[in-house]
Design a protein around this motif. Structure first.
Motif, short mmCIF file in Angstrom:
data_model
loop_
_atom_site.label_atom_id
_atom_site.label_comp_id
_atom_site.label_asym_id
_atom_site.label_seq_id
_atom_site.Cartn_x
_atom_site.Cartn_y
_atom_site.Cartn_z
N UNK A 23 14.18 -23.16 -42.39
CA UNK A 23 12.92 -22.53 -42.00
C UNK A 23 13.06 -21.01 -41.95
N UNK A 24 14.15 -20.54 -41.35
CA UNK A 24 14.36 -19.10 -41.23
C UNK A 24 14.48 -18.43 -42.59
N UNK A 25 15.26 -19.01 -43.49
CA UNK A 25 15.43 -18.39 -44.81
C UNK A 25 14.11 -18.36 -45.57
N UNK A 26 13.31 -19.42 -45.43
CA UNK A 26 12.00 -19.44 -46.09
C UNK A 26 11.09 -18.35 -45.53
N UNK A 27 11.11 -18.17 -44.20
CA UNK A 27 10.28 -17.14 -43.57
C UNK A 27 10.71 -15.75 -44.00
N UNK A 28 12.01 -15.53 -44.10
CA UNK A 28 12.52 -14.23 -44.52
C UNK A 28 12.10 -13.93 -45.95
N UNK A 29 12.23 -14.93 -46.83
CA UNK A 29 11.86 -14.73 -48.24
C UNK A 29 10.36 -14.47 -48.39
N UNK A 30 9.54 -15.18 -47.61
CA UNK A 30 8.09 -14.98 -47.69
C UNK A 30 7.70 -13.58 -47.27
N UNK A 31 8.45 -13.01 -46.31
CA UNK A 31 8.11 -11.68 -45.80
C UNK A 31 8.82 -10.55 -46.51
N UNK A 32 9.60 -10.86 -47.53
CA UNK A 32 10.40 -9.83 -48.21
C UNK A 32 9.53 -8.76 -48.86
N UNK A 33 10.00 -7.53 -48.76
CA UNK A 33 9.30 -6.43 -49.42
C UNK A 33 9.54 -6.40 -50.92
N UNK A 34 10.66 -6.99 -51.35
CA UNK A 34 11.01 -6.98 -52.77
C UNK A 34 11.34 -8.40 -53.22
N UNK A 35 10.63 -8.87 -54.25
CA UNK A 35 10.90 -10.18 -54.83
C UNK A 35 11.00 -10.02 -56.34
N UNK A 36 12.10 -10.48 -56.91
CA UNK A 36 12.30 -10.41 -58.35
C UNK A 36 12.51 -11.81 -58.91
N UNK A 37 12.24 -11.96 -60.20
CA UNK A 37 12.32 -13.25 -60.86
C UNK A 37 13.19 -13.10 -62.12
N UNK A 38 14.46 -12.88 -61.90
CA UNK A 38 15.41 -12.66 -62.99
C UNK A 38 16.29 -13.89 -63.15
N UNK A 39 16.19 -14.56 -64.30
CA UNK A 39 17.04 -15.71 -64.56
C UNK A 39 18.49 -15.26 -64.59
N UNK A 40 19.35 -15.96 -63.87
CA UNK A 40 20.73 -15.52 -63.72
C UNK A 40 21.68 -16.23 -64.66
N UNK A 41 22.68 -15.48 -65.06
CA UNK A 41 23.78 -16.02 -65.86
C UNK A 41 25.05 -15.32 -65.41
N UNK A 42 26.18 -15.73 -65.95
CA UNK A 42 27.43 -15.10 -65.55
C UNK A 42 27.54 -13.66 -66.07
N UNK A 43 26.65 -13.27 -66.98
CA UNK A 43 26.70 -11.92 -67.53
C UNK A 43 25.81 -10.92 -66.79
#
Length: 362
Positions: A118-138
């Motif tokens: 619950x806490x991590x979800x609340x923190x993410x919802x209130x974040x000032x910065x949200x990015x959507x970058x698909x991750x890889x080892x590079x």
């Protein structure tokens, strides 16, 4: 009856603090102003002036320093209740159905994970910065540095900053040739419960993926940004209560988590993979069906789209126009059409199901 909160309160509190991975992400800087309302004060600042070498008010005209008050209403009232019948307990291996040990298991495997999630979800919802970058080892290391740099550019303090990462992100990071393992992941300064080292001088705590928001690979935050009020942590073991030969174990948790308005830029989260959802649908009333979704749906809004042809969402794809899935799962649809479900954050998909055939009542 044994009042666990009275007799063992310190022990229980230690269990939660030892097991909870989110404690280093929240603060206790709040006060209650009523039964459910939490109030947090944030002091303002004064503008800078040109100093004058003559006249009155050489430092500038004094202004009264203002503060900001944020009031938040707690909503999380969670509880559990179970029994251990005396006849079952004596027939079980010694200690398996011990009431005290069972309570410890309940805290470790149910209560603590729920609070963390619950806490991590609340923190993410209130974040000032949200990015959507698909991750890889590079690109794992670069993506983390970019997010951390956003917080730096917002002139947020580095002291107290902490990162929570999934095992998958941590593995990609270790495989990233740009990441200097020897220096950044040094184990010399372990501060927090669960900490595994540092990245870019930020302490890192590894968190099971199921406790993180859907699609999120890491959260960088500061405990100053989020307050985590707890009003009730009450545990009771009733011995031989009326109608039962054995123990009745009960627990009540009244807690919440709130990101403070003027500190949201202390938080950055990256959604680096598409969470996997499984959707099913059963026929309901005429022209309606009941959608059931399994998988990690934490931290976002569950949405759906139905049409004659539907394409499943991908990471970061636009689902802003998709309809919100009702809590009871009942939706109107057309037989033979398709339906797909997604978790939406800022109108973008972070978890999704495949498109399935609609099932509705005739």
């Amino acid at each position: 009856m044994v009042n666990y909160a009275t007799k063992y309160s310190n022990t229980v509190d230690e269990i939660i603090k030892a097991g909870a991975l989110s404690d280093s992400a929240v603060n206790n800087d709040y006060e209650f102003t009523g039964a459910q309302t939490v109030k947090v004060y944030s002091m303002g600042t004064a503008k800078m002036n040109d100093y004058r070498t003559s006249g009155a008010n050489r430092y500038g005209t004094p202004e009264e320093l203002q503060d900001e008050t944020q009031e938040m209403v707690m909503s999380r009232k969670r509880s559990f209740s179970y029994t251990i019948d005396k006849t079952n307990a004596v027939d079980s291996p010694e200690g398996v159905k011990d009431a005290g040990k069972s309570l410890r298991r309940q805290l470790d495997t149910v209560v603590i994970p729920e609070i963390d999630t619950y806490r991590f979800a609340a923190i993410a919802k209130g974040a000032g910065f949200r990015t959507f970058t698909a991750l890889s080892k590079s690109n794992a290391y670069e993506t983390f540095l970019t997010a951390n740099g956003m917080i730096d550019d917002a002139e947020m303090p580095t002291v107290g900053r902490v990162a929570f990462v999934t095992p998958d992100f941590y593995n990609k990071l270790k495989l990233d040739d740009n990441f200097t393992k020897a220096s950044d992941m040094a184990q010399e300064k372990i501060i927090f419960n669960g900490q595994i080292g540092q990245i870019d001088e930020v302490p890192v705590v590894k968190v099971p993926s199921v406790r993180m928001p859907a699609g999120a690979d890491f959260i960088i935050t500061n405990p100053m940004a989020t307050t985590g009020p707890e009003k009730i942590n009450d545990y009771r073991i009733h011995e031989d209560p009326p109608g039962l030969a054995g123990h009745l174990v009960e627990g009540l948790f009244y807690y919440d988590a709130f990101v403070l308005n003027n500190k949201k830029n202390m938080i950055a989260v990256n959604y680096g993979h598409l969470g996997s959802l499984t959707a099913s649908m059963t026929a309901g009333e005429s022209g309606k069906g009941v959608v059931t979704v399994t998988g990690n749906t934490n931290g976002g809004k569950l949405v759906y789209k139905t049409a004659s042809s539907v394409t499943a969402a991908t990471l970061g794809s636009d689902v802003a126009t998709w309809a919100e899935l009702p809590s009871d799962g009942i939706v109107s649809a057309t037989a033979s059409h398709k339906i797909a479900v997604a978790v939406s954050v800022d109108g973008k998909a972070v978890a999704a199901s495949e498109a399935i055939t609609v099932a509705v009542g005739g």
